[in-house]
Design a protein around this motif. Structure first.
Motif, PDB file in Angstrom:
ATOM      1  N   ALA A   8     -62.189 -51.104  18.831  1.00 48.95           N
ATOM      2  CA  ALA A   8     -61.898 -49.672  18.491  1.00 48.95           C
ATOM      3  C   ALA A   8     -62.700 -48.812  19.748  1.00 48.95           C
ATOM      4  O   ALA A   8     -61.895 -48.205  20.197  1.00 48.95           O
ATOM      5  CB  ALA A   8     -62.406 -49.129  17.304  1.00 48.95           C
ATOM      6  N   LEU A   9     -63.645 -49.554  20.164  1.00 48.54           N
ATOM      7  CA  LEU A   9     -64.351 -48.847  21.462  1.00 48.54           C
ATOM      8  C   LEU A   9     -63.070 -49.234  22.390  1.00 48.54           C
ATOM      9  O   LEU A   9     -63.216 -48.332  23.324  1.00 48.54           O
ATOM     10  CB  LEU A   9     -65.469 -49.681  21.768  1.00 48.54           C
ATOM     11  N   SER A  10     -62.648 -50.373  22.504  1.00 46.00           N
ATOM     12  CA  SER A  10     -61.760 -50.676  23.680  1.00 46.00           C
ATOM     13  C   SER A  10     -60.548 -49.551  23.671  1.00 46.00           C
ATOM     14  O   SER A  10     -60.150 -49.034  24.451  1.00 46.00           O
ATOM     15  CB  SER A  10     -61.182 -52.018  23.510  1.00 46.00           C
ATOM     16  N   SER A  11     -60.154 -49.137  22.378  1.00 43.73           N
ATOM     17  CA  SER A  11     -59.020 -48.331  22.422  1.00 43.73           C
ATOM     18  C   SER A  11     -59.473 -46.927  22.497  1.00 43.73           C
ATOM     19  O   SER A  11     -58.851 -46.101  23.272  1.00 43.73           O
ATOM     20  CB  SER A  11     -58.602 -48.334  20.819  1.00 43.73           C
ATOM     21  N   VAL A  19     -63.828 -43.808  17.654  1.00 39.15           N
ATOM     22  CA  VAL A  19     -63.821 -45.134  17.075  1.00 39.15           C
ATOM     23  C   VAL A  19     -63.061 -45.001  15.748  1.00 39.15           C
ATOM     24  O   VAL A  19     -62.329 -45.821  15.289  1.00 39.15           O
ATOM     25  CB  VAL A  19     -65.310 -45.770  16.941  1.00 39.15           C
ATOM     26  N   ASP A  20     -63.356 -44.194  14.962  1.00 35.55           N
ATOM     27  CA  ASP A  20     -62.759 -43.885  13.592  1.00 35.55           C
ATOM     28  C   ASP A  20     -61.103 -43.723  13.683  1.00 35.55           C
ATOM     29  O   ASP A  20     -60.874 -43.994  12.630  1.00 35.55           O
ATOM     30  CB  ASP A  20     -63.512 -42.562  12.817  1.00 35.55           C
ATOM     31  N   ASP A  21     -60.839 -43.334  14.698  1.00 34.71           N
ATOM     32  CA  ASP A  21     -59.119 -43.151  14.773  1.00 34.71           C
ATOM     33  C   ASP A  21     -58.807 -44.539  14.784  1.00 34.71           C
ATOM     34  O   ASP A  21     -57.506 -44.783  14.359  1.00 34.71           O
ATOM     35  CB  ASP A  21     -59.014 -42.574  16.289  1.00 34.71           C
ATOM     36  N   TYR A  22     -59.315 -45.435  15.409  1.00 32.26           N
ATOM     37  CA  TYR A  22     -58.784 -46.899  15.578  1.00 32.26           C
ATOM     38  C   TYR A  22     -59.443 -47.932  14.564  1.00 32.26           C
ATOM     39  O   TYR A  22     -58.648 -48.958  14.454  1.00 32.26           O
ATOM     40  CB  TYR A  22     -58.792 -47.238  16.845  1.00 32.26           C
ATOM     41  N   LEU A  23     -60.535 -47.878  14.003  1.00 35.12           N
ATOM     42  CA  LEU A  23     -61.088 -48.671  13.257  1.00 35.12           C
ATOM     43  C   LEU A  23     -60.212 -49.170  12.347  1.00 35.12           C
ATOM     44  O   LEU A  23     -60.040 -50.430  11.946  1.00 35.12           O
ATOM     45  CB  LEU A  23     -62.378 -48.263  12.770  1.00 35.12           C
ATOM     46  N   PRO A  24     -59.526 -48.508  11.280  1.00 38.27           N
ATOM     47  CA  PRO A  24     -58.834 -48.959  10.139  1.00 38.27           C
ATOM     48  C   PRO A  24     -57.771 -50.044  10.563  1.00 38.27           C
ATOM     49  O   PRO A  24     -57.444 -50.988  10.123  1.00 38.27           O
ATOM     50  CB  PRO A  24     -58.093 -47.762   9.630  1.00 38.27           C
ATOM     51  N   LEU A  25     -57.109 -49.718  11.798  1.00 38.99           N
ATOM     52  CA  LEU A  25     -56.020 -50.526  12.218  1.00 38.99           C
ATOM     53  C   LEU A  25     -56.641 -52.026  12.731  1.00 38.99           C
ATOM     54  O   LEU A  25     -56.113 -52.983  12.485  1.00 38.99           O
ATOM     55  CB  LEU A  25     -55.143 -49.747  13.232  1.00 38.99           C
ATOM     56  N   HIS A  26     -57.831 -51.908  13.416  1.00 32.52           N
ATOM     57  CA  HIS A  26     -58.401 -53.083  13.654  1.00 32.52           C
ATOM     58  C   HIS A  26     -58.758 -53.842  12.666  1.00 32.52           C
ATOM     59  O   HIS A  26     -58.834 -55.154  12.526  1.00 32.52           O
ATOM     60  CB  HIS A  26     -59.364 -52.925  14.752  1.00 32.52           C
ATOM     61  N   GLN A  27     -59.484 -53.123  11.524  1.00 38.10           N
ATOM     62  CA  GLN A  27     -59.981 -53.823  10.517  1.00 38.10           C
ATOM     63  C   GLN A  27     -58.656 -54.442   9.727  1.00 38.10           C
ATOM     64  O   GLN A  27     -58.998 -55.686   9.138  1.00 38.10           O
ATOM     65  CB  GLN A  27     -60.719 -52.946   9.459  1.00 38.10           C
ATOM     66  N   LEU A  74     -48.899 -50.161  20.475  1.00 41.03           N
ATOM     67  CA  LEU A  74     -49.647 -50.490  21.361  1.00 41.03           C
ATOM     68  C   LEU A  74     -51.024 -50.897  20.919  1.00 41.03           C
ATOM     69  O   LEU A  74     -51.834 -51.694  21.459  1.00 41.03           O
ATOM     70  CB  LEU A  74     -49.610 -49.495  22.174  1.00 41.03           C
ATOM     71  N   ILE A  75     -51.480 -50.288  20.028  1.00 42.66           N
ATOM     72  CA  ILE A  75     -53.044 -50.554  19.527  1.00 42.66           C
ATOM     73  C   ILE A  75     -52.929 -52.153  19.008  1.00 42.66           C
ATOM     74  O   ILE A  75     -53.979 -52.938  19.265  1.00 42.66           O
ATOM     75  CB  ILE A  75     -53.302 -49.596  18.313  1.00 42.66           C
ATOM     76  N   GLY A  76     -51.818 -52.228  18.377  1.00 40.40           N
ATOM     77  CA  GLY A  76     -51.773 -53.680  17.772  1.00 40.40           C
ATOM     78  C   GLY A  76     -51.829 -54.858  18.692  1.00 40.40           C
ATOM     79  O   GLY A  76     -52.117 -55.941  18.844  1.00 40.40           O
ATOM     80  N   GLU A  77     -50.778 -54.242  19.862  1.00 39.64           N
ATOM     81  CA  GLU A  77     -50.870 -55.330  21.093  1.00 39.64           C
ATOM     82  C   GLU A  77     -51.956 -55.599  21.619  1.00 39.64           C
ATOM     83  O   GLU A  77     -52.520 -56.569  22.020  1.00 39.64           O
ATOM     84  CB  GLU A  77     -49.598 -55.009  21.969  1.00 39.64           C
ATOM     85  N   GLN A  78     -52.939 -54.408  21.861  1.00 39.58           N
ATOM     86  CA  GLN A  78     -54.068 -54.595  22.441  1.00 39.58           C
ATOM     87  C   GLN A  78     -54.975 -55.516  21.556  1.00 39.58           C
ATOM     88  O   GLN A  78     -55.712 -56.432  22.189  1.00 39.58           O
ATOM     89  CB  GLN A  78     -54.852 -53.081  22.387  1.00 39.58           C
ATOM     90  N   HIS A  79     -54.954 -55.382  20.378  1.00 36.69           N
ATOM     91  CA  HIS A  79     -56.086 -56.056  19.445  1.00 36.69           C
ATOM     92  C   HIS A  79     -55.613 -57.668  19.679  1.00 36.69           C
ATOM     93  O   HIS A  79     -56.730 -58.562  19.752  1.00 36.69           O
ATOM     94  CB  HIS A  79     -55.757 -55.785  17.967  1.00 36.69           C
TER      95      HIS A  79
END
Length: 142
Positions: A8-11, A19-27, A74-79
């Motif tokens: 999430a920090l990377s996002s 971080v809260d914008d992205y954390l649920p997706l990475h989780q 794109l967030i998924g590809e990043q992860h």
């Protein structure tokens, strides 16, 4: 990466927001750690189809805290790239599974013995019954 927080920090560095914008997706990607707590858990979601599943669940885009619209794919590809270096297909993972005898065994479902299925003539509907039709013969038994 070891923890979803760091993804999430990377996002945040890449697209802004918090971080809260992205954390649920990475989780979501790493929820499979609950059933297999080693890197093999990644076989369940860390692949191209997993990225598309992420998009189906969370939507095509999100709006982060800065008001920026970010494509979820794109967030998924990043992860996946951060964890694996590239984006494999599910087939890439499946090729590494050695088939075991229990995977190949086929058994009838409980109560399925004795069910008959009449094979239709071209254009006819399939009938299912526990006994043959009047004057007919059983052609297929499961």
């Amino acid at each position: 990466m070891a923890h979803c927080y760091y993804h999430a920090l990377s996002s945040v560095r890449k697209w802004g927001g918090t971080v809260d914008d992205y954390l649920p997706l990475h989780q979501w990607f790493d929820e499979s750690k609950a059933i297999l707590a080693d890197p093999r858990h990644r076989a369940l979601r860390h692949h191209a189809e997993g990225i598309f599943m992420l998009e189906a669940i969370f939507g095509e885009t999100l709006v982060n805290a800065d008001g920026r619209v970010v494509p979820v794919r794109l967030i998924g590809e990043q992860h996946v790239r951060e964890d694996l270096g590239s984006i494999p297909s599910f087939a890439d993972w499946a090729r590494l599974i050695t088939p075991q005898a229990w995977m190949l065994r086929g058994n009838p479902l409980d109560g399925a013995e004795g069910v008959t299925i009449d094979m239709p003539v071209l254009g006819e509907a399939v009938a299912s019954s526990t006994r043959p039709p009047a004057g007919g013969a059983v052609r297929t038994v499961i």
